[in-house]
Motif scaffolding. Structure first.
Motif, mmCIF file in Angstrom:
data_model
loop_
_atom_site.group_PDB
_atom_site.id
_atom_site.type_symbol
_atom_site.label_atom_id
_atom_site.label_comp_id
_atom_site.label_asym_id
_atom_site.label_seq_id
_atom_site.Cartn_x
_atom_site.Cartn_y
_atom_site.Cartn_z
ATOM 1 N N LYS A 201 0.830 -1.205 0.000
ATOM 2 C CA LYS A 201 0.000 0.000 0.000
ATOM 3 C C LYS A 201 0.865 1.254 0.000
ATOM 4 O O LYS A 201 1.944 1.275 0.580
ATOM 5 C CB LYS A 201 -0.927 0.000 1.217
ATOM 6 C CG LYS A 201 -2.063 -1.008 1.106
ATOM 7 C CD LYS A 201 -3.069 -0.808 2.213
ATOM 8 C CE LYS A 201 -4.263 -1.734 2.045
ATOM 9 N NZ LYS A 201 -5.289 -1.514 3.100
ATOM 10 N N PRO A 202 0.383 2.318 -0.637
ATOM 11 C CA PRO A 202 1.213 3.530 -0.757
ATOM 12 C C PRO A 202 1.344 4.274 0.558
ATOM 13 O O PRO A 202 0.446 4.259 1.396
ATOM 14 C CB PRO A 202 0.453 4.361 -1.792
ATOM 15 C CG PRO A 202 -0.961 3.902 -1.678
ATOM 16 C CD PRO A 202 -0.906 2.445 -1.340
ATOM 17 N N THR A 203 2.485 4.929 0.707
ATOM 18 C CA THR A 203 2.739 5.774 1.864
ATOM 19 C C THR A 203 3.718 6.863 1.470
ATOM 20 O O THR A 203 4.580 6.654 0.615
ATOM 21 C CB THR A 203 3.302 4.969 3.038
ATOM 22 O OG1 THR A 203 3.601 5.863 4.124
ATOM 23 C CG2 THR A 203 4.573 4.240 2.643
ATOM 24 N N GLN A 204 3.581 8.025 2.060
ATOM 25 C CA GLN A 204 4.491 9.143 1.825
ATOM 26 C C GLN A 204 5.438 9.354 2.997
ATOM 27 O O GLN A 204 6.195 10.313 3.026
ATOM 28 C CB GLN A 204 3.699 10.428 1.561
ATOM 29 C CG GLN A 204 2.974 10.429 0.225
ATOM 30 C CD GLN A 204 2.230 11.720 -0.034
ATOM 31 O OE1 GLN A 204 1.550 12.233 0.833
ATOM 32 N NE2 GLN A 204 2.371 12.253 -1.241
ATOM 33 N N ALA A 205 5.392 8.449 3.962
ATOM 34 C CA ALA A 205 6.277 8.573 5.129
ATOM 35 C C ALA A 205 7.706 8.241 4.744
ATOM 36 O O ALA A 205 7.961 7.421 3.865
ATOM 37 C CB ALA A 205 5.802 7.643 6.240
ATOM 38 N N GLU A 206 8.669 8.892 5.422
ATOM 39 C CA GLU A 206 10.083 8.629 5.181
ATOM 40 C C GLU A 206 10.440 7.261 5.751
ATOM 41 O O GLU A 206 10.211 6.975 6.914
ATOM 42 C CB GLU A 206 10.938 9.711 5.846
ATOM 43 C CG GLU A 206 10.776 11.088 5.229
ATOM 44 C CD GLU A 206 11.313 11.152 3.809
ATOM 45 O OE1 GLU A 206 12.220 10.348 3.501
ATOM 46 O OE2 GLU A 206 10.842 11.986 3.023
ATOM 47 N N ARG A 207 10.997 6.401 4.909
ATOM 48 C CA ARG A 207 11.386 5.078 5.361
ATOM 49 C C ARG A 207 12.383 4.488 4.381
ATOM 50 O O ARG A 207 12.695 5.075 3.357
ATOM 51 C CB ARG A 207 10.178 4.152 5.478
ATOM 52 C CG ARG A 207 9.478 3.919 4.146
ATOM 53 C CD ARG A 207 8.424 2.852 4.282
ATOM 54 N NE ARG A 207 7.905 2.472 2.981
ATOM 55 C CZ ARG A 207 7.163 1.410 2.777
ATOM 56 N NH1 ARG A 207 6.852 0.619 3.768
ATOM 57 N NH2 ARG A 207 6.715 1.112 1.578
ATOM 58 N N ILE A 208 12.893 3.322 4.744
ATOM 59 C CA ILE A 208 13.840 2.639 3.866
ATOM 60 C C ILE A 208 13.103 2.146 2.626
ATOM 61 O O ILE A 208 11.991 1.630 2.703
ATOM 62 C CB ILE A 208 14.507 1.468 4.622
ATOM 63 C CG1 ILE A 208 15.275 2.003 5.833
ATOM 64 C CG2 ILE A 208 15.456 0.701 3.710
ATOM 65 C CD1 ILE A 208 15.862 0.905 6.693
ATOM 66 N N TYR A 209 13.749 2.318 1.479
ATOM 67 C CA TYR A 209 13.162 1.897 0.210
ATOM 68 C C TYR A 209 13.242 0.369 0.126
ATOM 69 O O TYR A 209 14.323 -0.206 0.002
ATOM 70 C CB TYR A 209 13.930 2.538 -0.939
ATOM 71 C CG TYR A 209 13.296 2.384 -2.298
ATOM 72 C CD1 TYR A 209 12.249 3.204 -2.692
ATOM 73 C CD2 TYR A 209 13.741 1.410 -3.186
ATOM 74 C CE1 TYR A 209 11.676 3.080 -3.935
ATOM 75 C CE2 TYR A 209 13.175 1.279 -4.433
ATOM 76 C CZ TYR A 209 12.140 2.123 -4.800
ATOM 77 O OH TYR A 209 11.567 1.989 -6.037
ATOM 78 N N THR A 210 12.105 -0.303 0.227
ATOM 79 C CA THR A 210 12.057 -1.768 0.280
ATOM 80 C C THR A 210 11.245 -2.301 -0.888
ATOM 81 O O THR A 210 10.107 -1.858 -1.115
ATOM 82 C CB THR A 210 11.436 -2.249 1.598
ATOM 83 O OG1 THR A 210 12.152 -1.672 2.690
ATOM 84 C CG2 THR A 210 11.493 -3.769 1.696
#
Length: 437
Positions: A347-356
């Motif tokens: 599911k899409p998210t705009q939160a900063e996180r590791i690109y997985t």
């Protein structure tokens, strides 16, 4: 024999109390050939025009006047996800594993279904994005504001980019809302073109990489939808008076190419290929089969009609879905060879996180090579070591290419030596002649 399949959607309530048609079904998966049948269905969906995307594993359907997309798994045959977005979705398409969506606010959103990464552009259209198509390297968006924007797909998906997303160019010759877009999928910049249909009763053929108008086509009534055939040599347009028009782009009087007339020449298209009855209504969506011999049209009274392009016969009714048919999309009968497959979407998210990245690696079906066997071995096999050691003691064998190069070098040195001898002889005669004086 190849099996041809297509997906259709409906929008709105049932038109009659026909108990033979399920009331809660919104998406149909059909088999066209060798024998027509409804293969499977998906429930609880109301999909407007230009809001369907079909991949090898999933079906993506934006909902009418809503800000969410239903995701269905073709592998498991059920609804996999309900995905909400910040704005209402007006149209969508697929670019590989990326779902590209146009919003009612004039914005473009890209969702990487394997990673959940969501990219959003500023509202570069003044009004809603009405249609969107994807090519190998570009995204084209048409809007109710009569403009078409051309976007670079690699730039939109660039990681860690701080620059604001801007279209590469805008195509602004139309004078009314854009109703439909279709583009050739050729990777060559010389043969790339797109076709736009507008409420100003015209279709324009563009070289979208340069922004040049290649030809303008005028119709007696407003075009509702259009489609290029698989080889991009013919264009089919449905108008609101129920007529279907077929324009051959490279016929005896070509519309494109070196033998065509000047691009400023406007072509009037007045002879329809076919027409629908008043009780059926004009086609709101259409699609060519993968061999280009058949055309399927969907109608607001629920009918799906099949037209024979080659023989130009009367259309045949394939099905009546008892609601307005809004989308028809053919599924490629040819398997795609890709190293990964998206079994479950993220599911899409705009939160900063590791690109997985989440995906399933496909099996490697090519015959095993010597390198594959060495790669899978726990150590170097004894026969490999022995052959490698023996190779050090053997003189290097000259290849055919080396022998040819050596022969050419010898011929060149013969010519050089002859020239040197001639030069020496000429110089000696000159010295002798000078001394005699």
């Amino acid at each position: 024999m190849l099996t041809e399949e297509f997906v259709s959607t409906i929008c709105g309530p049932p038109l009659s109390s026909n108990t033979a048609v399920a009331k809660d079904v919104g998406i149909y998966c059909h088999t066209l050939s060798p024998t027509y049948s409804v293969k499977s269905t998906f429930k609880k969906s109301s999909v407007p025009v230009n809001c369907l995307g079909v991949s090898d594993t999933h079906v993506f359907a934006a909902q009418h006047e809503k800000a969410y997309v239903h995701v269905y798994s073709r592998i498991r045959g059920n609804q996999e996800a309900f995905v909400a977005f910040p704005e209402r979705i007006r149209c969508l398409t697929l670019a590989g594993d990326v779902l590209v969506m146009g919003t009612t606010e004039g914005r473009l959103m890209l969702w990487e279904t394997c990673t959940g990464r969501l990219v959003s552009t500023p509202a570069r259209h003044v009004q809603a994005v009405s249609c969107v198509v994807a090519t190998p390297y570009h995204i084209l968006t048409g809007s109710d504001d009569s403009d078409i924007h051309v976007w670079s797909l690699p730039q939109l998906l660039e990681l860690d980019s701080t620059a604001e997303h801007e279209p590469k160019r805008s195509l602004s010759n139309h004078r009314a809302a854009i109703m439909a877009l279709s583009a050739s999928t050729n990777a060559s910049s010389d043969t790339n073109f797109c076709v736009s249909a507008s409420k100003d009763k015209s279709c324009i053929i563009w070289n979208y990489q340069t922004g040049d108008v290649l030809r303008t086509l005028l119709f007696p009534s407003t075009p509702l939808c259009l489609s290029l055939d698989p080889s991009a040599r013919a264009l089919c347009v449905s108008c609101d008076d129920g007529s279907l028009y077929l324009a051959e782009l490279f016929a005896s009087k070509p519309l494109l190419g070196a033998q065509s007339e000047d691009a400023s020449t406007v072509e009037q298209i007045s002879s329809p290929f076919g027409a629908t009855q008043s009780d059926v209504g004009p086609a709101s969506c259409l699609s060519f089969s993968y061999d280009g011999t058949m055309l399927l049209t969907g109608h607001p009274r629920g009918q799906i009609l099949r037209w024979d392009i080659a023989e130009n016969k009367s259309p045949v009714e394939l099905a009546n879905l008892n609601a307005a048919v809004t989308n028809i999309a053919f599924i490629s009968p040819f398997p795609t060879h890709r190293p990964t497959k998206t079994v479950t979407i993220t599911k899409p998210t705009q939160a900063e996180r590791i690109y997985t990245f989440t995906g399933q690696f496909e099996s490697y079906s090519a015959p095993e090579t010597r390198f594959d066997s060495l790669l899978g071995a726990t150590s170097f096999p004894q026969d490999t070591l022995e052959s490698a050691i023996a190779a050090f003691y053997q003189p290097a064998a000259e290849s055919a290419g080396d022998q040819e190069l050596q022969r050419q070098n010898e011929e060149l040195w013969e010519i050089i030596n002859e020239q040197r001898a001639l030069q020496k002889q000429t110089l000696q005669r000159y010295v002798e002649a000078k001394s005699n004086r």
